[in-house]
Write a protein that holds these residues in place. Structure first.
Motif, short mmCIF file in Angstrom:
data_model
loop_
_atom_site.label_atom_id
_atom_site.label_comp_id
_atom_site.label_asym_id
_atom_site.label_seq_id
_atom_site.Cartn_x
_atom_site.Cartn_y
_atom_site.Cartn_z
N MET A 73 0.81 -1.21 0.00
CA MET A 73 0.00 0.00 0.00
C MET A 73 0.85 1.27 0.00
O MET A 73 0.52 2.24 -0.67
CB MET A 73 -0.97 0.01 1.20
N GLU A 74 1.95 1.26 0.73
CA GLU A 74 2.79 2.46 0.78
C GLU A 74 3.36 2.78 -0.60
O GLU A 74 3.36 3.93 -1.04
CB GLU A 74 3.92 2.27 1.79
N THR A 75 3.83 1.75 -1.29
CA THR A 75 4.37 1.94 -2.63
C THR A 75 3.28 2.44 -3.57
O THR A 75 3.51 3.35 -4.38
CB THR A 75 4.97 0.62 -3.16
N ILE A 76 2.10 1.85 -3.47
CA ILE A 76 0.98 2.26 -4.33
C ILE A 76 0.61 3.71 -4.06
O ILE A 76 0.42 4.50 -4.99
CB ILE A 76 -0.22 1.32 -4.14
N GLN A 77 0.53 4.08 -2.79
CA GLN A 77 0.18 5.46 -2.45
C GLN A 77 1.23 6.44 -2.97
O GLN A 77 0.89 7.49 -3.52
CB GLN A 77 0.02 5.60 -0.93
N ASP A 78 2.51 6.08 -2.80
CA ASP A 78 3.58 6.94 -3.31
C ASP A 78 3.48 7.06 -4.84
O ASP A 78 3.62 8.16 -5.39
CB ASP A 78 4.95 6.39 -2.93
N PHE A 79 3.23 5.94 -5.50
CA PHE A 79 3.12 5.95 -6.95
C PHE A 79 2.00 6.87 -7.41
O PHE A 79 2.17 7.67 -8.34
CB PHE A 79 2.90 4.53 -7.48
N LEU A 80 0.85 6.78 -6.75
CA LEU A 80 -0.30 7.62 -7.12
C LEU A 80 -0.02 9.10 -6.84
O LEU A 80 -0.44 9.97 -7.61
CB LEU A 80 -1.56 7.16 -6.39
N LEU A 81 0.69 9.37 -5.76
CA LEU A 81 1.07 10.75 -5.46
C LEU A 81 1.96 11.29 -6.58
O LEU A 81 1.75 12.40 -7.08
CB LEU A 81 1.80 10.81 -4.12
N TYR A 82 2.95 10.50 -6.98
CA TYR A 82 3.83 10.92 -8.07
C TYR A 82 3.06 11.06 -9.38
O TYR A 82 3.36 11.93 -10.19
CB TYR A 82 4.98 9.93 -8.25
N LEU A 83 2.06 10.22 -9.57
CA LEU A 83 1.21 10.32 -10.76
C LEU A 83 0.47 11.65 -10.76
O LEU A 83 0.47 12.37 -11.76
CB LEU A 83 0.22 9.15 -10.81
N ASP A 84 -0.15 11.97 -9.63
CA ASP A 84 -0.90 13.22 -9.52
C ASP A 84 0.00 14.45 -9.71
O ASP A 84 -0.44 15.47 -10.23
CB ASP A 84 -1.61 13.31 -8.16
N GLU A 85 1.26 14.32 -9.28
CA GLU A 85 2.21 15.43 -9.39
C GLU A 85 3.00 15.40 -10.70
O GLU A 85 3.91 16.19 -10.89
CB GLU A 85 3.16 15.41 -8.19
N ASN A 86 2.66 14.44 -11.57
CA ASN A 86 3.32 14.26 -12.86
C ASN A 86 4.84 14.11 -12.72
O ASN A 86 5.61 14.68 -13.49
CB ASN A 86 2.98 15.42 -13.80
N GLN A 87 5.24 13.33 -11.73
CA GLN A 87 6.66 13.08 -11.47
C GLN A 87 7.03 11.69 -12.00
O GLN A 87 7.19 10.74 -11.25
CB GLN A 87 6.96 13.18 -9.98
N LYS A 88 7.16 11.61 -13.30
CA LYS A 88 7.41 10.33 -13.96
C LYS A 88 8.73 9.70 -13.52
O LYS A 88 8.82 8.48 -13.35
CB LYS A 88 7.39 10.48 -15.47
N GLU A 89 9.75 10.52 -13.32
CA GLU A 89 11.04 9.98 -12.89
C GLU A 89 10.92 9.30 -11.52
O GLU A 89 11.50 8.24 -11.30
CB GLU A 89 12.11 11.08 -12.85
N LYS A 90 10.16 9.91 -10.62
CA LYS A 90 9.95 9.32 -9.29
C LYS A 90 9.17 8.01 -9.42
O LYS A 90 9.45 7.05 -8.71
CB LYS A 90 9.21 10.30 -8.38
N GLN A 91 8.17 7.99 -10.32
CA GLN A 91 7.41 6.77 -10.55
C GLN A 91 8.34 5.65 -11.02
O GLN A 91 8.28 4.53 -10.53
CB GLN A 91 6.32 6.99 -11.59
N LEU A 92 9.18 6.00 -11.99
CA LEU A 92 10.10 5.01 -12.55
C LEU A 92 11.09 4.52 -11.49
O LEU A 92 11.39 3.32 -11.43
CB LEU A 92 10.83 5.58 -13.75
N GLU A 93 11.59 5.41 -10.67
CA GLU A 93 12.49 5.02 -9.58
C GLU A 93 11.81 4.05 -8.63
O GLU A 93 12.40 3.05 -8.20
CB GLU A 93 12.96 6.24 -8.80
N LEU A 94 10.57 4.35 -8.29
CA LEU A 94 9.80 3.49 -7.39
C LEU A 94 9.60 2.10 -7.98
O LEU A 94 9.80 1.09 -7.30
CB LEU A 94 8.45 4.15 -7.11
N LEU A 95 9.23 2.05 -9.26
CA LEU A 95 9.03 0.77 -9.92
C LEU A 95 10.33 -0.01 -10.05
O LEU A 95 10.35 -1.23 -9.85
CB LEU A 95 8.40 0.98 -11.31
N GLU A 96 11.41 0.68 -10.35
CA GLU A 96 12.71 0.01 -10.47
C GLU A 96 13.16 -0.55 -9.12
O GLU A 96 13.70 -1.66 -9.04
CB GLU A 96 13.77 0.98 -11.02
#
Length: 73
Positions: free
Chosen positions: A21-44
């Motif tokens: 859940m924490e990862t999912i919440q962070d991912f959605l936050l980065y999505l809302d903020e259009n922070q693709k690099e942060k999303q990619l870092e999280l997924l990696e």
């Protein structure tokens, strides 16, 4: 912006990938903020964790295979 149905599918995909859940919440936050690099870092980071687990389990399989080999020899 992504619609709610797409967001639900995205969340389900993250769950299916084993994200907590924490990862999912962070991912959605980065999505809302259009922070693709942060999303990619999280997924990696999650991918590396999963791959590490695979390698750990693979070593166990090798040990079992060796044991089977020794017994059959």
């Amino acid at each position: 912006m992504i619609n709610s149905e797409s967001k639900e599918e995205l969340v389900q995909n993250l769950r299916d990938a084993g994200c907590g859940m924490e990862t999912i919440q962070d991912f959605l936050l980065y999505l809302d903020e259009n922070q693709k690099e942060k999303q990619l870092e999280l997924l990696e980071k999650h991918r590396r964790r999963l791959l590490s687990n695979v390698h750990r389990e693979e070593k166990k399989i090798y040990c079992l295979d060796y044991l089977v080999y020794q017994i059959k020899k």
